[in-house]
Enzyme design. Structure first.
Site, PDB file in Angstrom:
ATOM      1  N   CYS A 234       0.834  -1.201   0.000  1.00 26.51           N
ATOM      2  CA  CYS A 234       0.000   0.000   0.000  1.00 26.51           C
ATOM      3  C   CYS A 234       0.876   1.261   0.000  1.00 26.51           C
ATOM      4  O   CYS A 234       1.761   1.392  -0.827  1.00 26.51           O
ATOM      5  CB  CYS A 234      -0.954  -0.063   1.194  1.00 26.51           C
ATOM      6  SG  CYS A 234      -2.309   1.143   1.136  1.00 26.51           S
ATOM      7  N   ASP A 328      -7.972  -5.742  -6.518  1.00 29.82           N
ATOM      8  CA  ASP A 328      -7.668  -4.738  -5.492  1.00 29.82           C
ATOM      9  C   ASP A 328      -8.688  -3.603  -5.601  1.00 29.82           C
ATOM     10  O   ASP A 328      -8.811  -2.968  -6.642  1.00 29.82           O
ATOM     11  CB  ASP A 328      -6.252  -4.203  -5.724  1.00 29.82           C
ATOM     12  CG  ASP A 328      -5.801  -3.196  -4.681  1.00 29.82           C
ATOM     13  OD1 ASP A 328      -6.599  -2.837  -3.794  1.00 29.82           O
ATOM     14  OD2 ASP A 328      -4.634  -2.768  -4.759  1.00 29.82           O
ATOM     15  N   HIS A 362      -6.570  -6.443  -2.083  1.00 25.61           N
ATOM     16  CA  HIS A 362      -5.489  -5.540  -1.677  1.00 25.61           C
ATOM     17  C   HIS A 362      -4.588  -6.152  -0.607  1.00 25.61           C
ATOM     18  O   HIS A 362      -3.370  -6.050  -0.696  1.00 25.61           O
ATOM     19  CB  HIS A 362      -6.097  -4.235  -1.149  1.00 25.61           C
ATOM     20  CG  HIS A 362      -5.086  -3.177  -0.833  1.00 25.61           C
ATOM     21  ND1 HIS A 362      -4.396  -2.500  -1.812  1.00 25.61           N
ATOM     22  CD2 HIS A 362      -4.634  -2.690   0.363  1.00 25.61           C
ATOM     23  CE1 HIS A 362      -3.570  -1.625  -1.246  1.00 25.61           C
ATOM     24  NE2 HIS A 362      -3.692  -1.722   0.072  1.00 25.61           N
TER      25      HIS A 362
END
Length: 420
Positions: A234, A328, A362
């Protein structure tokens, strides 16, 4: 007598467990369930339905679940698909050294959709899932500006070293670094905001802080240089990509579901200042389920207006591995990774590689972490939608964890390593 046998009874959290049940009636339907309570008191559970064979046995490596939280042959399904009784809770180990997760495995008579009375319980066993090996050390880090936790494998070493970076949740998350140390790395779980005396909110990113962390790690007597690695996800992956670009100490970088440009907050490194692409907060959406969808908050960096914000990854001296989930819902991470790969191809560079997992979301984490499609995250007013389809995501976690270790070991053994 019905017996459930789980082997090993005690293992590292990223290792498989074999579950075998004997003593049932032929073709008897049973419910097999796993449950644990995390360190905040949240109860997690997964259950699946099985039909015994003609010998009265169920083997999760051989037999298909007919329903429940999953179906089909899923030897680790009871671990992969644990769900919280408190909605939108993400399972994360906090005390990674002193205590394991204790997972209760139980066999219940017939198909049990809800909690069963005691007389329906046929057999059970408790297994321990550890995040540390004997002799491993956790050392709190307060050195200069650096805040984090250092994990040292047992033995003299020297060992390859890795900085572990998480994303916008802030704080200090240690479970991945501890598992890296179990696999032969000196691992520094590095906090960079919302922890101790660090800034409460992420603002301007000072790469010299991360350079200080790299130098701190390379000076440790158990670390084998000359370079080190990064494992990141991230926002941490965005920072890791900048570190790989500008810091010569970085020899191998894994970026999970990140971007290819500076977003939201500017980056500073000595005399260099990189302005950021503003977050488009007006593009946050609430789904029909009231989850927060931030997929479009980060703008496509390919616009002519944003060329100065793209990280010049061609300057990196080490190897870079992008790992993306094609489902994601946090970032358009595959597009960002593909943009970098195309840029490298045009420039004749070969130091980047890409692993892309269809239907993964994600939060691609070690296989110790059950699938989490949405959860609460600090700084947001609704649960965040992470995305992913359960089965594909779980398989991506298993495969990517192997690939990450292979990549880091390969490129931290020698500064002259050239093969991705």
């Amino acid at each position: 007598m019905v017996t459930l046998t789980a082997t090993p009874k005690s293992s590292l959290a990223d290792e498989p467990v074999k579950i075998h049940i004997t003593g049932l009636e032929p073709s008897q339907m049973v419910t097999v369930q796993a449950s644990l309570t995390d360190e905040k008191g949240v109860f997690f559970q997964a259950r699946a339905f099985y039909c015994a064979d003609k010998n009265g046995e169920v083997d999760l490596e051989r037999d298909a679940a007919t329903g429940g939280d999953y179906a089909g042959i899923q030897p680790m399904g009871l671990f992969w698909f644990l769900k919280p009784d408190k909605p939108f809770t993400r399972l994360m180990k906090r005390d990674v050294i002193n205590t394991p997760f204790e997972v209760h495995l139980d066999v219940l008579n017939s198909v049990q959709l809800t909690s069963s009375p005691p007389e329906q319980h046929l057999a059970g066993q408790v297994v321990e899932r550890w995040y540390a090996t004997p002799g491993m050390q956790r050392i709190p880090v307060r050195s200069g500006r650096i805040r984090g936790a250092l994990f040292l494998p047992a033995g003299q070493g020297p060992f390859p070293a890795v900085i572990d970076l998480f994303g916008g949740v802030g704080g200090l998350i240690e479970f991945r670094a501890s598992l890296l140390a179990c696999r032969g790395f000196v691992a520094l779980a590095l906090a960079y905001f919302a922890y101790e005396d660090l800034p409460s909110f992420l603002g301007e990113v000072d790469l010299e802080y991360f350079e200080e962390a790299a130098e701190f790690l390379l000076k440790h007597p158990k670390v084998r240089g000359p370079g080190l690695g990064i494992l990141s996800i991230c926002k941490g992956a965005e920072i890791a990509l900048a570190m790989a670009t500008y810091l010569p100490q970085i020899q191998a970088t894994v970026c999970i579901n990140g971007t290819n440009a500076v977003n939201g907050f500017p980056f500073r490194y000595r005399d260099l200042y990189i302005q950021s692409i503003p977050y488009r907060l007006e593009c946050m959406l609430l789904t029909e389920e009231s989850f927060l969808d931030i997929f479009n908050v980060v703008e496509d960096s390919q616009s002519e207006n944003h060329q100065a914000n793209i990280l010049p990854v061609e300057k990196a001296s080490g190897k870079i591995l992008f790992i993306v989930g094609e489902n994601d819902k946090n970032y358009n991470s595959k597009a960002f990774a593909m943009e970098t790969m195309e840029r490298m191809k045009k420039l004749g560079k070969t130091h980047c590689a890409l692993l892309s997992y269809p239907s993964a979301g994600h939060l691609i984490e070690p296989p110790a972490s059950p699938f989490c499609r949405q959860s609460w995250s600090p700084f947001f007013f609704r649960p965040l939608l992470w995305g992913g389809e359960a089965q594909a995501h779980a398989e991506a976690q298993v495969q990517s964890w192997r690939e990450i270790q292979t990549f880091l070991h390969r490129h931290l053994h020698s500064a002259q390593s050239s093969r991705l």
